[in-house]
Design an enzyme around this catalytic site. Structure first.
Site, PDB file in Angstrom:
ATOM      1  N   ARG A  93       4.969  11.104  -2.169  1.00  0.00           N
ATOM      2  CA  ARG A  93       4.668  10.646  -0.787  1.00  0.00           C
ATOM      3  C   ARG A  93       6.290  11.299  -0.143  1.00  0.00           C
ATOM      4  O   ARG A  93       7.058  10.343  -0.361  1.00  0.00           O
ATOM      5  CB  ARG A  93       4.477   9.653  -0.750  1.00  0.00           C
ATOM      6  CG  ARG A  93       4.398   8.686   0.483  1.00  0.00           C
ATOM      7  CD  ARG A  93       4.147   7.217   0.421  1.00  0.00           C
ATOM      8  NE  ARG A  93       4.122   6.741   1.686  1.00  0.00           N
ATOM      9  CZ  ARG A  93       4.614   5.389   1.877  1.00  0.00           C
ATOM     10  NH1 ARG A  93       4.939   4.614   1.136  1.00  0.00           N
ATOM     11  NH2 ARG A  93       4.248   4.962   3.219  1.00  0.00           N
TER      12      ARG A  93
ATOM     13  N   ALA B 100       3.346  -0.825   4.721  1.00  0.00           N
ATOM     14  CA  ALA B 100       2.975  -0.874   6.249  1.00  0.00           C
ATOM     15  C   ALA B 100       2.492  -2.343   6.532  1.00  0.00           C
ATOM     16  O   ALA B 100       2.439  -2.603   7.748  1.00  0.00           O
ATOM     17  CB  ALA B 100       1.888  -0.013   6.467  1.00  0.00           C
TER      18      ALA B 100
ATOM     19  N   GLU C 189      12.794  -9.397   0.974  1.00  0.00           N
ATOM     20  CA  GLU C 189      12.102  -8.279   1.588  1.00  0.00           C
ATOM     21  C   GLU C 189      12.943  -7.096   1.299  1.00  0.00           C
ATOM     22  O   GLU C 189      14.077  -6.740   1.659  1.00  0.00           O
ATOM     23  CB  GLU C 189      11.893  -8.404   2.968  1.00  0.00           C
ATOM     24  CG  GLU C 189      11.128  -7.228   3.814  1.00  0.00           C
ATOM     25  CD  GLU C 189      10.859  -7.344   5.115  1.00  0.00           C
ATOM     26  OE1 GLU C 189      11.320  -8.785   5.575  1.00  0.00           O
ATOM     27  OE2 GLU C 189      10.644  -6.363   5.843  1.00  0.00           O
TER      28      GLU C 189
ATOM     29  N   HIS D 230      12.917  -2.550   1.506  1.00  0.00           N
ATOM     30  CA  HIS D 230      12.217  -1.303   1.978  1.00  0.00           C
ATOM     31  C   HIS D 230      13.219  -0.110   1.345  1.00  0.00           C
ATOM     32  O   HIS D 230      14.464  -0.248   1.569  1.00  0.00           O
ATOM     33  CB  HIS D 230      12.261  -1.120   3.366  1.00  0.00           C
ATOM     34  CG  HIS D 230      11.352  -2.038   3.888  1.00  0.00           C
ATOM     35  ND1 HIS D 230      10.206  -2.327   4.022  1.00  0.00           N
ATOM     36  CD2 HIS D 230      11.645  -3.532   4.653  1.00  0.00           C
ATOM     37  CE1 HIS D 230       9.532  -3.305   4.428  1.00  0.00           C
ATOM     38  NE2 HIS D 230      10.583  -4.067   5.175  1.00  0.00           N
TER      39      HIS D 230
ATOM     40  N   ASP E  10       1.822 -15.827   6.424  1.00  0.00           N
ATOM     41  CA  ASP E  10       1.291 -17.079   6.117  1.00  0.00           C
ATOM     42  C   ASP E  10       1.288 -17.120   4.614  1.00  0.00           C
ATOM     43  O   ASP E  10       1.784 -18.500   4.310  1.00  0.00           O
ATOM     44  CB  ASP E  10      -0.067 -17.219   6.702  1.00  0.00           C
ATOM     45  CG  ASP E  10       0.107 -17.324   8.164  1.00  0.00           C
ATOM     46  OD1 ASP E  10       1.258 -17.423   8.806  1.00  0.00           O
ATOM     47  OD2 ASP E  10      -1.224 -17.403   8.740  1.00  0.00           O
TER      48      ASP E  10
ATOM     49  N   TYR F 161      11.279   8.742   0.875  1.00  0.00           N
ATOM     50  CA  TYR F 161      11.159   7.932  -0.215  1.00  0.00           C
ATOM     51  C   TYR F 161      12.076   8.339  -1.576  1.00  0.00           C
ATOM     52  O   TYR F 161      11.982   7.566  -2.348  1.00  0.00           O
ATOM     53  CB  TYR F 161       9.780   7.494  -0.526  1.00  0.00           C
ATOM     54  CG  TYR F 161       9.094   6.885   0.967  1.00  0.00           C
ATOM     55  CD1 TYR F 161       9.739   5.710   1.292  1.00  0.00           C
ATOM     56  CD2 TYR F 161       8.106   7.355   1.537  1.00  0.00           C
ATOM     57  CE1 TYR F 161       9.214   4.853   2.444  1.00  0.00           C
ATOM     58  CE2 TYR F 161       7.572   6.837   2.680  1.00  0.00           C
ATOM     59  CZ  TYR F 161       8.170   5.779   3.325  1.00  0.00           C
ATOM     60  OH  TYR F 161       7.531   5.040   4.443  1.00  0.00           O
TER      61      TYR F 161
ATOM     62  N   PRO G 255       0.879  -1.162  -0.004  1.00  0.00           N
ATOM     63  CA  PRO G 255      -0.050   0.079   0.138  1.00  0.00           C
ATOM     64  C   PRO G 255       0.800   1.244   0.129  1.00  0.00           C
ATOM     65  O   PRO G 255       1.986   1.302   0.616  1.00  0.00           O
ATOM     66  CB  PRO G 255      -0.905  -0.153   1.356  1.00  0.00           C
ATOM     67  CG  PRO G 255      -0.061  -0.995   1.984  1.00  0.00           C
ATOM     68  CD  PRO G 255       0.728  -2.087   1.376  1.00  0.00           C
ATOM     69  N   ASN G 256       0.317   2.050  -0.581  1.00  0.00           N
ATOM     70  CA  ASN G 256       0.734   3.634  -0.720  1.00  0.00           C
ATOM     71  C   ASN G 256       2.022   3.636  -1.626  1.00  0.00           C
ATOM     72  O   ASN G 256       2.588   4.891  -1.916  1.00  0.00           O
ATOM     73  CB  ASN G 256       1.050   4.112   0.602  1.00  0.00           C
ATOM     74  CG  ASN G 256      -0.169   4.098   1.416  1.00  0.00           C
ATOM     75  OD1 ASN G 256      -1.318   4.754   1.194  1.00  0.00           O
ATOM     76  ND2 ASN G 256      -0.166   3.774   2.656  1.00  0.00           N
TER      77      ASN G 256
ATOM     78  N   ASN H 275       8.202  -5.596  -1.460  1.00  0.00           N
ATOM     79  CA  ASN H 275       8.110  -4.252  -0.497  1.00  0.00           C
ATOM     80  C   ASN H 275       6.807  -4.397   0.098  1.00  0.00           C
ATOM     81  O   ASN H 275       5.693  -4.024  -0.391  1.00  0.00           O
ATOM     82  CB  ASN H 275       8.776  -2.991  -0.968  1.00  0.00           C
ATOM     83  CG  ASN H 275       8.292  -1.910  -0.296  1.00  0.00           C
ATOM     84  OD1 ASN H 275       7.987  -2.049   0.932  1.00  0.00           O
ATOM     85  ND2 ASN H 275       9.089  -0.837  -0.742  1.00  0.00           N
TER      86      ASN H 275
ATOM     87  N   SER I  22      13.265   2.898   2.496  1.00  0.00           N
ATOM     88  CA  SER I  22      13.839   3.624   3.763  1.00  0.00           C
ATOM     89  C   SER I  22      14.716   2.683   4.680  1.00  0.00           C
ATOM     90  O   SER I  22      14.147   1.502   4.495  1.00  0.00           O
ATOM     91  CB  SER I  22      12.711   4.463   4.589  1.00  0.00           C
ATOM     92  OG  SER I  22      11.838   3.637   5.036  1.00  0.00           O
TER      93      SER I  22
ATOM     94  N   ARG J 286      13.556   4.588  11.858  1.00  0.00           N
ATOM     95  CA  ARG J 286      12.248   5.236  12.074  1.00  0.00           C
ATOM     96  C   ARG J 286      11.662   4.997  13.214  1.00  0.00           C
ATOM     97  O   ARG J 286      12.291   4.304  14.127  1.00  0.00           O
ATOM     98  CB  ARG J 286      11.586   5.168  10.579  1.00  0.00           C
ATOM     99  CG  ARG J 286      12.457   5.542   9.342  1.00  0.00           C
ATOM    100  CD  ARG J 286      11.837   5.380   8.159  1.00  0.00           C
ATOM    101  NE  ARG J 286      10.457   6.134   7.999  1.00  0.00           N
ATOM    102  CZ  ARG J 286       9.574   5.700   7.249  1.00  0.00           C
ATOM    103  NH1 ARG J 286       9.693   4.886   6.261  1.00  0.00           N
ATOM    104  NH2 ARG J 286       8.421   6.662   7.112  1.00  0.00           N
TER     105      ARG J 286
ATOM    106  N   HIS K 199       4.741  -4.642   8.993  1.00  0.00           N
ATOM    107  CA  HIS K 199       4.578  -4.525  10.302  1.00  0.00           C
ATOM    108  C   HIS K 199       3.321  -4.719  11.032  1.00  0.00           C
ATOM    109  O   HIS K 199       3.187  -5.100  12.094  1.00  0.00           O
ATOM    110  CB  HIS K 199       4.781  -3.178  10.646  1.00  0.00           C
ATOM    111  CG  HIS K 199       5.766  -2.400   9.901  1.00  0.00           C
ATOM    112  ND1 HIS K 199       7.142  -2.638   9.723  1.00  0.00           N
ATOM    113  CD2 HIS K 199       5.692  -1.382   9.059  1.00  0.00           C
ATOM    114  CE1 HIS K 199       7.810  -1.867   8.854  1.00  0.00           C
ATOM    115  NE2 HIS K 199       6.778  -0.920   8.445  1.00  0.00           N
TER     116      HIS K 199
ATOM    117  N   ARG L 265       8.186   0.507  13.151  1.00  0.00           N
ATOM    118  CA  ARG L 265       8.673  -0.127  11.868  1.00  0.00           C
ATOM    119  C   ARG L 265       9.653  -1.157  11.988  1.00  0.00           C
ATOM    120  O   ARG L 265      10.281  -1.533  11.015  1.00  0.00           O
ATOM    121  CB  ARG L 265       8.932   1.168  11.014  1.00  0.00           C
ATOM    122  CG  ARG L 265       7.894   1.905  10.472  1.00  0.00           C
ATOM    123  CD  ARG L 265       8.457   2.998   9.573  1.00  0.00           C
ATOM    124  NE  ARG L 265       7.452   4.277   9.518  1.00  0.00           N
ATOM    125  CZ  ARG L 265       6.375   4.349   8.857  1.00  0.00           C
ATOM    126  NH1 ARG L 265       5.932   3.587   8.130  1.00  0.00           N
ATOM    127  NH2 ARG L 265       5.666   5.487   8.926  1.00  0.00           N
TER     128      ARG L 265
END
Ligand code: DQA
Length: 156
Positions: free
Chosen positions: A18, A77, A98, A100, A87, A23, A10-11, A74, A102, A107, A80, A111
């Site tokens: 943003r 949110a 994985e 990220h 699963d 970012y 998301p986002n 990625n 940032s 942070r 977390h 996070r």
């Protein structure tokens, strides 16, 4: 040709607009283009997806089972919060890296925990969009002997 799946949560469609101080200014289209360039250089097929809907991401993870050689994710949110994505990644039985943009560890405390890291073979955080490329290069080293030779030649 082996296929890698790059999934964004998301986002991340808001990249470039943003919080650019966190970012950067690159858009998600810029990130996809970097990923596609790396994949074609390394002779991999790459699928790139983003969604703001958790169930959609879970469906894509399920559909990766037996079909793709690796997942670069990625989860935004959901990293977390989502036991369901954790699963799904186990059920897919596909190696996961994985990513990220940032450095989540410098942070907010919320996070610092990731449900995805528990099932990931590696985690990259704080490399900006280059983190995606590093993850693709790592899969290429494992999947294609030719890419492994090229990478070694570049280093020596
Ligand atoms: C992120 C870090 C997450 O904590 C955040 O919720 C995101 C983006 C990153 O790429 O740095 O949406 O995954």
């Amino acid at each position: 040709m082996k296929t890698l799946l790059v999934l964004n949560g998301p986002n991340l469609n808001m990249l470039g607009l943003r919080q650019p101080e966190v970012y950067g200014r690159e858009t998600l289209a810029d990130v996809e283009s970097l990923c596609q360039q790396a994949a074609s250089r390394l002779e991999l097929k790459l699928e790139f997806q983003q969604t703001n809907h958790e169930g959609q991401l879970i469906d894509w993870i399920h559909q990766a089972r037996g079909r793709v050689a690796g997942i670069v994710i990625n989860p935004g949110a959901w990293t977390h919060t989502s036991v369901a994505i954790h699963d799904a990644l186990i059920a897919a039985e596909v190696p996961v890296i994985e990513v990220h943009i940032s450095n989540v560890h410098r942070r907010e405390a919320f996070r610092h925990h990731s449900y995805v890291s528990l099932v990931a073979k590696a985690v990259l955080a704080g490399f900006g969009s280059h983190g995606y490329v590093l993850a693709i290069e790592h899969f290429a080293r494992e999947l294609t002997p030719l890419a492994r030779l090229c990478t070694t030649a570049e280093v020596s």
